[in-house]
Design a protein around this motif. Structure first.
Motif, short mmCIF file in Angstrom:
data_model
loop_
_atom_site.label_atom_id
_atom_site.label_comp_id
_atom_site.label_asym_id
_atom_site.label_seq_id
_atom_site.Cartn_x
_atom_site.Cartn_y
_atom_site.Cartn_z
N ALA A 61 -21.97 -47.90 98.83
CA ALA A 61 -20.06 -47.48 98.52
C ALA A 61 -20.00 -47.84 97.66
O ALA A 61 -20.88 -48.79 96.28
CB ALA A 61 -19.54 -49.05 99.30
N LEU A 117 -18.96 -52.44 104.79
CA LEU A 117 -19.37 -50.96 103.89
C LEU A 117 -21.44 -51.28 103.80
O LEU A 117 -21.83 -51.79 103.87
CB LEU A 117 -18.79 -51.81 102.33
N THR A 121 -14.69 -46.47 99.20
CA THR A 121 -15.77 -46.61 99.83
C THR A 121 -16.07 -45.82 99.73
O THR A 121 -17.61 -45.22 100.70
CB THR A 121 -14.94 -47.21 101.33
#
Length: 355
Positions: free
Chosen positions: A63, A59, A147
């Motif tokens: 995020a 990620l 996300t």
């Protein structure tokens, strides 16, 4: 929104880890199966679902899960009977509750087909990971998190839904001593206590550690306003037996609608046990302990089913529960686990066969 199982992309691992696992010595939630189910939400819709090898997630630092905590999860189990058939227990309650959590945290709801068909296909792939020893199961953790990128305080525009699994042995927490909380609260009116949001659990850790420092294993949470009423036991719903009546508190904005809790109430009624769902004052608990009418105190949840409490502390005084034979807790746990593992008829229609 319907999907067909043939539309789930399955990418199997090239090297299973199953032969390296000691299934006779499984610590809860510490060993993970070979595969996981993954589906992304992007551009306003759910993308192609996949079953892939269990692996790390990458990620970006921006995020939104890291900044604004949009994260929810469920807890459930798959069971294998003596013939090797695989079963779930009340899975539709899990998807319903997960979507209640998603709505409260401004996250997209997960289509029932993605959840159920994806989970069933995952369990077929992971069937060998489901332990068959008595008391064991495959713990299932469906979860979703943000996300989408950005430091601005608003809901994300993309999410990831994952189902990961961990084989677990018989869960014996033993009898625990708990401290009735007088200052901290698990949740508040109008908040997210009824949702399975990750932040709910993070907020419990500090008060629980304070209780452990005093020699207790867990906390009994009280209401956020007056701290006069008991609400939950750690991360579990709480049950109180006074004489021959089994009591639990009503669900609310602050209290999780536990699937084990609902099952206990239904089975208790079928067994002829008198139940009451109402508010329970701390003072009532103290009085019942002092006059001998308090017979049992236990938590109820997916992991342990029922976790008996041996005593509790309040205002620098300890209260002990009596040692009883043939307790309600033992009876109800056996009734539930027998249904889960296909050891008895399921009069309630809770058991769902997977394969």
């Amino acid at each position: 929104m319907a999907i067909h199982t043939e539309n789930i992309i399955v990418e199997k691992t090239k090297a299973s880890r199953i032969n390296s696992v000691d299934f006779s010595n499984l610590n809860f939630g510490s060993v993970f199966s070979d595969h996981m189910f993954v589906c992304d939400y992007e551009d306003g819709k759910w993308q192609t679902p996949k079953i892939v090898p269990y692996q790390p997630i990458t990620l970006e630092p921006s995020a939104k899960i890291f900044h604004y905590g949009q994260s929810i999860f469920e807890g459930m189990k798959a069971y294998k009977d003596e013939e090797g058939s695989v079963f779930l227990f009340r899975p539709m309650d899990n998807i319903k509750r997960m979507n209640i959590s998603a709505k409260r945290l401004a996250m997209p709801e997960i289509p029932e087909a993605y959840f159920m068909d994806g989970l069933k296909e995952l369990l077929k792939v992971e069937k060998d990971w489901i332990p068959s020893a008595k008391g064991s199961a495959l713990y299932i953790r469906p979860f979703m998190f943000a996300t989408g990128k950005g430091f601005h305080a608003s809901p994300a525009d993309s999410y990831k839904f994952i189902i990961a699994c961990a084989p677990s042995g018989a869960y014996f927490s033993g009898k625990v001593k708990v401290l009735i909380e007088e200052h901290y609260s698990r949740s508040a009116n109008g908040g997210v206590g009824f949702a399975k949001a990750g932040g709910n659990y993070a907020g419990q850790f500090y008060p629980t550690q304070l209780a452990k420092d005093k020699g207790y294993q867990q906390v009994i949470w009280t209401d956020d306003n007056t701290h006069e009423y008991i609400e939950e036991a750690g991360a579990m719903n709480i049950f109180v037996r006074i004489n021959d009546t089994l009591l639990t508190v009503p669900t609310s904005d602050r209290i999780l609608d536990g699937i084990t809790r609902k099952s206990i109430l239904a089975i208790a009624e079928a067994e002829g046990i008198t139940t009451e769902v109402r508010k329970i004052k701390v003072s009532e608990l103290i009085e019942a302990s002092e006059n001998g009418s308090l017979k049992e105190l236990f938590g109820a949840g997916t992991a342990a089913v029922i976790s008996p409490i041996s005593g509790f502390g309040y205002k620098n005084k300890d209260y002990e529960l009596p040692e009883l034979e043939n307790t309600y807790g033992e009876l109800l746990k056996k009734r539930i686990t027998d249904i889960q593992t296909n050891q008895t008829d399921d009069a309630f229609g809770w058991r769902v066969k997977v394969c």
